[in-house]
Design a protein around this motif. Sequence first.
Motif, PDB file in Angstrom:
ATOM      1  N   LEU A  44       0.816  -1.310   0.065  1.00  0.00           N
ATOM      2  CA  LEU A  44       0.099   0.258  -0.010  1.00  0.00           C
ATOM      3  C   LEU A  44       0.750   1.186  -0.063  1.00  0.00           C
ATOM      4  O   LEU A  44       0.582   2.204  -0.545  1.00  0.00           O
ATOM      5  N   THR A  45       2.137   1.318   0.722  1.00  0.00           N
ATOM      6  CA  THR A  45       2.815   2.304   0.551  1.00  0.00           C
ATOM      7  C   THR A  45       3.418   2.473  -0.842  1.00  0.00           C
ATOM      8  O   THR A  45       3.634   3.319  -1.325  1.00  0.00           O
ATOM      9  N   ALA A  46       3.861   1.443  -1.260  1.00  0.00           N
ATOM     10  CA  ALA A  46       4.256   1.518  -2.808  1.00  0.00           C
ATOM     11  C   ALA A  46       3.542   1.944  -3.744  1.00  0.00           C
ATOM     12  O   ALA A  46       3.856   2.642  -4.613  1.00  0.00           O
ATOM     13  N   ALA A  47       2.148   1.658  -3.544  1.00  0.00           N
ATOM     14  CA  ALA A  47       1.311   2.307  -4.372  1.00  0.00           C
ATOM     15  C   ALA A  47       0.877   3.848  -4.238  1.00  0.00           C
ATOM     16  O   ALA A  47       0.285   4.096  -5.168  1.00  0.00           O
ATOM     17  N   GLN A  48       1.675   4.408  -3.233  1.00  0.00           N
ATOM     18  CA  GLN A  48       1.529   5.732  -3.059  1.00  0.00           C
ATOM     19  C   GLN A  48       2.821   6.389  -3.505  1.00  0.00           C
ATOM     20  O   GLN A  48       2.767   7.762  -3.711  1.00  0.00           O
ATOM     21  N   THR A  49       4.075   5.573  -3.489  1.00  0.00           N
ATOM     22  CA  THR A  49       5.202   6.267  -3.602  1.00  0.00           C
ATOM     23  C   THR A  49       6.090   5.637  -4.859  1.00  0.00           C
ATOM     24  O   THR A  49       6.955   6.580  -5.339  1.00  0.00           O
ATOM     25  N   ASN A  50       5.549   4.754  -5.586  1.00  0.00           N
ATOM     26  CA  ASN A  50       6.563   4.121  -6.522  1.00  0.00           C
ATOM     27  C   ASN A  50       6.694   5.024  -7.503  1.00  0.00           C
ATOM     28  O   ASN A  50       5.645   5.765  -8.085  1.00  0.00           O
ATOM     29  N   THR A  51       7.756   5.382  -8.092  1.00  0.00           N
ATOM     30  CA  THR A  51       8.049   6.144  -9.164  1.00  0.00           C
ATOM     31  C   THR A  51       8.114   5.784 -10.588  1.00  0.00           C
ATOM     32  O   THR A  51       8.118   6.404 -11.834  1.00  0.00           O
ATOM     33  N   GLU A  52       8.125   4.251 -10.647  1.00  0.00           N
ATOM     34  CA  GLU A  52       8.162   3.659 -11.768  1.00  0.00           C
ATOM     35  C   GLU A  52       7.410   2.045 -11.707  1.00  0.00           C
ATOM     36  O   GLU A  52       7.136   1.701 -10.496  1.00  0.00           O
ATOM     37  N   TRP A  53       7.017   1.470 -12.723  1.00  0.00           N
ATOM     38  CA  TRP A  53       6.190   0.413 -12.614  1.00  0.00           C
ATOM     39  C   TRP A  53       7.202  -0.717 -12.179  1.00  0.00           C
ATOM     40  O   TRP A  53       8.157  -0.976 -12.935  1.00  0.00           O
ATOM     41  N   PRO A 257       4.187   6.297   3.945  1.00  0.00           N
ATOM     42  CA  PRO A 257       4.601   7.586   3.211  1.00  0.00           C
ATOM     43  C   PRO A 257       4.821   8.762   4.294  1.00  0.00           C
ATOM     44  O   PRO A 257       4.167   8.774   5.293  1.00  0.00           O
ATOM     45  N   GLY A 258       5.344   9.799   3.672  1.00  0.00           N
ATOM     46  CA  GLY A 258       5.550  10.927   4.422  1.00  0.00           C
ATOM     47  C   GLY A 258       6.545  11.064   5.235  1.00  0.00           C
ATOM     48  O   GLY A 258       7.371  10.063   5.207  1.00  0.00           O
ATOM     49  N   SER A 259       6.726  12.027   6.122  1.00  0.00           N
ATOM     50  CA  SER A 259       7.953  12.082   6.589  1.00  0.00           C
ATOM     51  C   SER A 259       8.297  11.243   7.952  1.00  0.00           C
ATOM     52  O   SER A 259       7.104  10.877   8.641  1.00  0.00           O
ATOM     53  N   GLU A 319      -7.912  -1.905  -4.451  1.00  0.00           N
ATOM     54  CA  GLU A 319      -8.882  -0.740  -4.030  1.00  0.00           C
ATOM     55  C   GLU A 319      -9.778  -0.997  -2.560  1.00  0.00           C
ATOM     56  O   GLU A 319      -9.739  -0.216  -1.888  1.00  0.00           O
ATOM     57  N   LEU A 320     -10.079  -2.097  -2.325  1.00  0.00           N
ATOM     58  CA  LEU A 320     -10.473  -2.626  -0.992  1.00  0.00           C
ATOM     59  C   LEU A 320      -9.646  -2.148   0.182  1.00  0.00           C
ATOM     60  O   LEU A 320      -9.887  -1.563   1.134  1.00  0.00           O
ATOM     61  N   ALA A 321      -8.391  -2.645  -0.304  1.00  0.00           N
ATOM     62  CA  ALA A 321      -7.239  -2.390   0.947  1.00  0.00           C
ATOM     63  C   ALA A 321      -7.121  -0.697   1.089  1.00  0.00           C
ATOM     64  O   ALA A 321      -6.850  -0.251   2.246  1.00  0.00           O
ATOM     65  N   ARG A 322      -7.115   0.128   0.038  1.00  0.00           N
ATOM     66  CA  ARG A 322      -7.041   1.434   0.163  1.00  0.00           C
ATOM     67  C   ARG A 322      -8.391   2.226   0.802  1.00  0.00           C
ATOM     68  O   ARG A 322      -8.215   2.864   1.646  1.00  0.00           O
ATOM     69  N   ASP A 323      -9.481   1.592   0.219  1.00  0.00           N
ATOM     70  CA  ASP A 323     -10.516   2.338   0.563  1.00  0.00           C
ATOM     71  C   ASP A 323     -11.307   1.916   1.903  1.00  0.00           C
ATOM     72  O   ASP A 323     -11.989   2.710   2.597  1.00  0.00           O
TER      73      ASP A 323
END
Length: 340
Positions: A44-53, A257-259, A319-323
């Motif tokens: 879930l963190t990678a889904a917010q921070t990955n800069t490439e596939w 994610p985040g500081s 999506e379920l894990a996110r929402d």
Amino acid sequence: MKTRSYYLNAPWRTECRTVELPDAPAAGDVLIKVEACGICGSDLTAAQTNTEWKPFGHEIAAVVRAVGAGESRLAVGDRVVLETSGFCGQCDLCRDGRVDLCRRAPGFWGRPAMGFADFMTAPAGCCVKYEGLTPDVASLTEPAGVAMDMVKVASIELGDRVAIIGPGPIALMAIPLALRRGAREVVCIGPERTRRRLDVAAGLGARVVVVDGALDDEKALRRSFDRVLLTSPAITIPAALELLDYGGIMAYIGIGPGSARIEIDANQFHFRKLQLRSSFASPAVYFPATLAMLKANIIPGEQFISHRFDLGELPAAMELARDRKGEIVKIVVTTGNGRT
């Protein structure tokens, strides 16, 4: 051979690709058919921070389909779980008995297919054989091993009062392990929105404390615990330290994610004789013990799996894990079983 393999990129994008794998695995490798793979908080963190596939999925239970040259421990048909990283057995650290610090062993990260795929290749050294478990439950070995590492890092002793902050799957799995090590009380702390998880915590023997405001506001918990296990983001460390009694120890694995920068009063930390220890289960050195805990139902695997999805439904699972994070305990993605 060709296989489906899911890739991930921010923000919250998944893509099913057809990738090519070698028809025969390289020397020291195995070709495996993935049977089950859990969705981890780090996904879930990678889904917010990955800069490439990138391919993803690392909580893997599989069956061996082909074995590369030079490998005699594994055979076609063996059911295995995959360590996210092992140890080489050859470096100075390994020879000095510190296999937990080895960073030289090969892994499966960065290959064209990982756990959210039909097939993948992996170093044979990452594979640990298992039997007597369903693939769904066996896929919990990796996060349960993380929980075991955290409990060991915290040095829980007989009679300790233990607080667990952040009722995610790893924290929940730590509850029976802490009790088995002799904790006289385990308190699981989390917000009301995680009620389903808190109910699981209560069923595992923890006392539940619902905290919907700042942890700093919970004066009744202040300096009440010998050990704190923290699985929420690192920004909560200063407030969580206030829960420790004199001489207390905190083990944490919180990432996100985040500081991750924090500020603590070092003088107070010193004069209260506190310890802050990071738990990072890499290499993953407790898989046999963790499998034994799952087989004995000391870690009751089925209680943690709240949702199952087929591999083709992975976007819906993410999506379920996110929402609806508070409504799930653990999502396991399987090959061919469909949604439950």
